[in-house]
Design an enzyme around this catalytic site. Structure first.
Site, PDB file in Angstrom:
ATOM      1  CG  ASP A  15       8.433  -8.162  -5.644  1.00  0.00           C
ATOM      2  OD1 ASP A  15       8.679  -9.306  -6.078  1.00  0.00           O
ATOM      3  OD2 ASP A  15       7.547  -7.438  -6.126  1.00  0.00           O
ATOM      4  CG  ASN A  63       5.226 -17.049  -3.015  1.00  0.00           C
ATOM      5  OD1 ASN A  63       5.857 -16.561  -2.088  1.00  0.00           O
ATOM      6  ND2 ASN A  63       4.876 -16.323  -4.078  1.00  0.00           N
TER       7      ASN A  63
HETATM    8  C1  FPP Z   1       9.918 -12.314  -4.406  1.00  0.00           C
HETATM    9  O1  FPP Z   1      10.666 -12.222  -5.582  1.00  0.00           O
HETATM   10  C2  FPP Z   1      10.603 -13.160  -3.436  1.00  0.00           C
HETATM   11  C3  FPP Z   1      10.144 -14.355  -2.987  1.00  0.00           C
HETATM   12  C4  FPP Z   1       8.864 -14.918  -3.434  1.00  0.00           C
HETATM   13  C5  FPP Z   1      10.917 -15.186  -2.055  1.00  0.00           C
HETATM   14  C6  FPP Z   1      11.662 -14.491  -0.978  1.00  0.00           C
HETATM   15  C7  FPP Z   1      12.659 -15.410  -0.408  1.00  0.00           C
HETATM   16  C8  FPP Z   1      13.938 -15.101  -0.113  1.00  0.00           C
HETATM   17  C9  FPP Z   1      14.501 -13.749  -0.229  1.00  0.00           C
HETATM   18  C10 FPP Z   1      14.922 -16.127   0.312  1.00  0.00           C
HETATM   19  C11 FPP Z   1      14.681 -16.892   1.552  1.00  0.00           C
HETATM   20  C12 FPP Z   1      14.484 -16.169   2.801  1.00  0.00           C
HETATM   21  C13 FPP Z   1      15.101 -16.480   3.966  1.00  0.00           C
HETATM   22  C14 FPP Z   1      14.528 -16.033   5.243  1.00  0.00           C
HETATM   23  C15 FPP Z   1      16.343 -17.269   4.017  1.00  0.00           C
HETATM   24  P1  FPP Z   1      10.030 -12.732  -6.944  1.00  0.00           P
HETATM   25  O2  FPP Z   1      10.527 -14.091  -7.183  1.00  0.00           O
HETATM   26  O3  FPP Z   1       8.561 -12.571  -6.897  1.00  0.00           O
HETATM   27  O4  FPP Z   1      10.678 -11.740  -7.962  1.00  0.00           O
HETATM   28  P2  FPP Z   1      10.040 -11.209  -9.315  1.00  0.00           P
HETATM   29  O5  FPP Z   1       8.827 -10.400  -8.934  1.00  0.00           O
HETATM   30  O6  FPP Z   1      11.121 -10.397  -9.878  1.00  0.00           O
HETATM   31  O7  FPP Z   1       9.694 -12.408 -10.125  1.00  0.00           O
END
Ligand code: FPP
Length: 235
Positions: A15, A63
Site C-alpha cells: 500500500d 481496484n
Molecule cells: C496500493 O497503493 C497499490 C496498488 C493498488 C497496486 C500495487 C501494484 C504494484 C506495486 C505494481 C505491480 C506489481 C507487480 C507484481 C509488478 P495505492 O495506490 O492504493 O496507494 P495509496 O493508498 O497511497 O493511494
C-alpha cells in the site's frame, strides 16, 4: 534453531504507491512503477532471507473502480511484468503463479500469465504468487460454486465438504497458509486479502510506503515475527 523462526510464507499488501507519488509531485502511476521495481528487489531479498513463499496483492477486485487511466497504467505494468520477468525467474529459479479471477483480464495478459506460469513451473526456488483481480470473498464464492457443482453432480456428498475440500478449491490450493502478513503505509486492514488463509497468520504493519520498502524493512518484519510466540500448535 533460528531458522524455525523464519516465516515460510510471507504475504504483502503493498500500500501507499499513490501517496508516495503525491509527496513527490508525481502522477499516481509513477508510484506504481516504482512499486513494481520494489517487488522485483524484494523477491531477491526474500530469497536471501530464507523465505520460501512470497505472495503480493497487485490488483484487487475493488481496484477496477479506480480512475480508468490508473487501471490502465496498472494493467500495462502487470502485462510488462509477465512478459519481461520470465528470464529473471529462470535465472533465479523462481516459480511464479497468479491467483485471482483472471478470466476478467485482457486476453493478451491471460496468455502472458499462462506463459510465465508454464515456463517457471519446474522452478524450485522462491514460490512467488501475484494476486490480480483477486478478492478473498470472490475466491471463496468461486470455490463454493465449484463444490456445489460437484455435489449436484453427485461427485461429492454435502457431508464430505471438509475444510480440506474447501482449501483444495481455493486459488491458493498449492500454497501453505501465510505465516506473516505485511501491510505498508500505515493502514491496518486486511482489505479482502487471503481471508480464509490468514486464520492463524501474524500481522505486521509499517508506516513506510511500498515504494520505500526495502530489505531492512523486511528484516524488521521478520524480527518482529521471530519475537512473537507461535501458538495454535505451530512453532
Ligand atoms: C496500493 O497503493 C497499490 C496498488 C493498488 C497496486 C500495487 C501494484 C504494484 C506495486 C505494481 C505491480 C506489481 C507487480 C507484481 C509488478 P495505492 O495506490 O492504493 O496507494 P495509496 O493508498 O497511497 O493511494
Amino acid at each position: 534453531m533460528s531458522n524455525c523462526k523464519i516465516p515460510k510464507h510471507v504475504a504483502i499488501i503493498m500500500d501507499g504507491n499513490g501517496r508516495w507519488a503525491k509527496r513527490k509531485g508525481l502522477p499516481r502511476s509513477a508510484g506504481h512503477v516504482q512499486g513494481g521495481k520494489v517487488v522485483e528487489q524484494i523477491l531477491e531479498d526474500a530469497r536471501d532471507l530464507g523465505i520460501r513463499y512470497l505472495t503480493v496483492y497487485a490488483f484487487s477486485t475493488e481496484n477496477w473502480s479506480r480512475p480508468q487511466d490508473e487501471v490502465k497504467a496498472l494493467m500495462k505494468l502487470l502485462r510488462e511484468y509477465m512478459r519481461t520477468s520470465i528470464k529473471k525467474c529462470m535465472k533465479n529459479n523462481v516459480r511464479t503463479r497468479v491467483i485471482g479471477d483472471r478470466t476478467k483480464l485482457d486476453k493478451d495478459i491471460i496468455e502472458a500469465i499462462e506463459k510465465l506460469e508454464d515456463a517457471t513451473k519446474e522452478n524450485t526456488g522462491v514460490q512467488f504468487t501475484i494476486a490480480i483481480n483477486y478478492g478473498a470473498r470472490d475466491e471463496i464464492r468461486r470455490a463454493v460454486e465449484a463444490i456445489a457443482g460437484e455435489v449436484a453432480a453427485k461427485e461429492l456428498a454435502a457431508s464430505e465438504v471438509t475444510e480440506e475440500v474447501i482449501n483444495d478449491h481455493l486459488d491458493t490450493r498449492e500454497l501453505p497458509d501465510p505465516d506473516l502478513l505485511i501491510r505498508t503505509c500505515g493502514e491496518q486492514r486486511i482489505s479482502n486479502f487471503l481471508l480464509w488463509q490468514c486464520a492463524y497468520t501474524e500481522f505486521y504493519y509499517t508506516d513506510k510506503a511500498w515504494p520505500d520498502f526495502d530489505k531492512a524493512e523486511l528484516q524488521k518484519a521478520l524480527d518482529a515475527y521471530a519475537d512473537r510466540d507461535r501458538r495454535y500448535g505451530k512453532v
